[in-house]
Write an enzyme that holds these catalytic residues in place. Structure first.
Site, mmCIF file in Angstrom:
data_model
loop_
_atom_site.group_PDB
_atom_site.id
_atom_site.type_symbol
_atom_site.label_atom_id
_atom_site.label_comp_id
_atom_site.label_asym_id
_atom_site.label_seq_id
_atom_site.Cartn_x
_atom_site.Cartn_y
_atom_site.Cartn_z
ATOM 1 C CD GLU A 281 147.267 55.835 23.159
ATOM 2 O OE1 GLU A 281 147.368 55.899 21.917
ATOM 3 O OE2 GLU A 281 146.810 54.831 23.732
ATOM 4 C CG PHE B 57 136.149 55.396 28.187
ATOM 5 C CD1 PHE B 57 135.829 54.081 28.508
ATOM 6 C CD2 PHE B 57 135.484 55.999 27.128
ATOM 7 C CE1 PHE B 57 134.873 53.387 27.783
ATOM 8 C CE2 PHE B 57 134.528 55.317 26.400
ATOM 9 C CZ PHE B 57 134.221 53.996 26.724
ATOM 10 C CB ILE C 232 137.978 53.465 23.041
ATOM 11 C CG1 ILE C 232 139.147 54.146 22.318
ATOM 12 C CG2 ILE C 232 137.262 54.448 23.958
ATOM 13 C CD1 ILE C 232 138.722 55.245 21.354
ATOM 14 N N GLY C 233 140.466 51.094 23.025
ATOM 15 C CA GLY C 233 141.203 50.215 22.125
ATOM 16 C C GLY C 233 141.983 49.159 22.892
ATOM 17 C CB SER C 234 145.400 47.813 22.449
ATOM 18 O OG SER C 234 146.135 49.021 22.544
ATOM 19 C CE1 TYR D 251 144.104 48.716 18.730
ATOM 20 C CE2 TYR D 251 142.322 49.132 17.189
ATOM 21 C CZ TYR D 251 143.076 49.518 18.280
ATOM 22 O OH TYR D 251 142.795 50.704 18.923
#
Length: 345
Positions: A131, A62, A64-66, A170
């Site tokens: 990450e 999932f 949620i960012g880039s 971003y």
């Protein structure tokens, strides 16, 4: 979301994002539908992993960012087998200080939207390494047909989490990814109209290096020799045609030794002895510019932006200024002299 006069203007980057998507379309790796179906027939909505009889594994991730943006995925060599928009109940997304990166936080009754990707186990393992400030947690999401599925999301593991503002760059990446994968327009509009942000710098505000020795030019071969692997040679890096020398590690009993050692072990294999503009353009994707195809495929303004980012993120943000020295320029056909305004001592 915090009140601010600064809101996202996606129109500034729309055209270059379209061009970037067009330029990678033929490079994307797609499985045929029968192969996809043979994987999904082993899917269990109550599990975030799919394990095939032959031992191959796939992970529901999932973003949620880039990573909900197709360009960001491509630049990290991630090629989802399946991607679709979802809503995540009982959680909210928060942007954390100091860099404004996205984080997920439990919040009963709340919800937010994002994109689920099915990645290979190898791709997910590489993403785990990328990450580094996050760890995986399982969460339930619901697709737009009302079907739920267990997936993995990343949450930050840094201590003393505080709320911050995302950069305009971003947030633009996130919004364009949401649009690309058909996330609910109402949620996208919330991000555009309500989310406060740190605005982009204008080109005239970009920082640049100064005090470059006059008539000091080095070839790409000389740059490559200074890659940090030879203990008799200092490490060099080239940013926007300007070569910087790293002073090396302090003595082992120095109070900054451990921090410097971790920085060097991360930085040297990635950038030592190299022109770093292309690599930074890949790692710090900016939708305002078309993604470059190689080191030569960057505009002067894009290179200037990368130089500004390097100064802000690498030099000024971590006391690195005392460890770098400008020694000259890279010898190439398009070498130019320019007025600069940042001093290294």
């Amino acid at each position: 979301m915090a009140d601010s006069v600064h809101r996202l203007n996606t129109s500034l980057s729309d055209e270059n994002f379209k061009q970037s998507c067009a330029s990678i379309r033929d490079k994307l790796v797609h499985l045929d539908q029968s192969s996809i179906d043979s994987i999904l027939e082993h899917d269990d909505p109550q599990k975030a992993e799919i394990v095939l009889p032959d031992g191959r594994q796939f992970i529901w991730y999932f973003a949620i960012g880039s990573m909900n943006n197709p360009i960001s995925l491509y630049l990290r060599d991630l090629y989802p087998i399946v991607s679709y928009p979802v809503v995540c109940p009982n959680y909210r997304v928060i942007f954390r200080s100091p860099s404004g990166m996205a984080d997920i936080e439990s919040d009963p009754g709340a919800e937010f939207h994002g994109v689920v990707h099915l990645l290979s186990n190898d791709e997910m393992a590489r993403l785990d390494k990328m990450e580094g400030m996050y760890r995986r947690i399982p969460v339930n999401v619901i697709d737009y047909q009302g079907q739920s599925h267990l997936v993995y999301a990343y949450t930050m593991i840094i201590p003393n989490k505080t709320v911050g503002l995302p950069s305009e760059r971003y947030l633009d990446i996130i919004v364009k990814g949401c649009e690309y994968y058909n996330v609910q327009p109402e949620y996208i509009n919330r991000l555009k109209q309500e989310q406060a942000l740190v605005p982009r710098k204008q080109p005239q505000e970009f920082q640049s290096f100064t005090d470059i020795p006059i008539d000091a030019f080095f070839s790409t071969d000389e740059l490559a020799r200074h890659d940090g692997t030879d203990p008799t040679l200092p490490m060099w890096i080239c940013i926007n045609g300007k070569i910087l020398e790293y002073s090396g590690l302090p003595p082992a009993d120095h109070p900054e030794y451990e921090e410097r050692r971790r920085f060097y072990s991360f930085f040297q294999p990635r950038w030592g002895g190299r022109q770093a503009d292309y690599g930074f353009a890949k790692g710090l994707y900016e939708p305002l510019y078309k993604i470059p195809l190689n080191e030569e495929d960057l505009s002067d303004e894009h290179r200037a932006m990368i130089e500004d980012l390097f100064i802000t993120m690498i030099i000024k943000n971590s006391q690195n200024i005392n460890y770098w020295k400008l020694i000259g320029r890279l010898l190439r056909s398009d070498t130019k002299l320019s007025t600069s305004h940042v001093h290294l001592n």
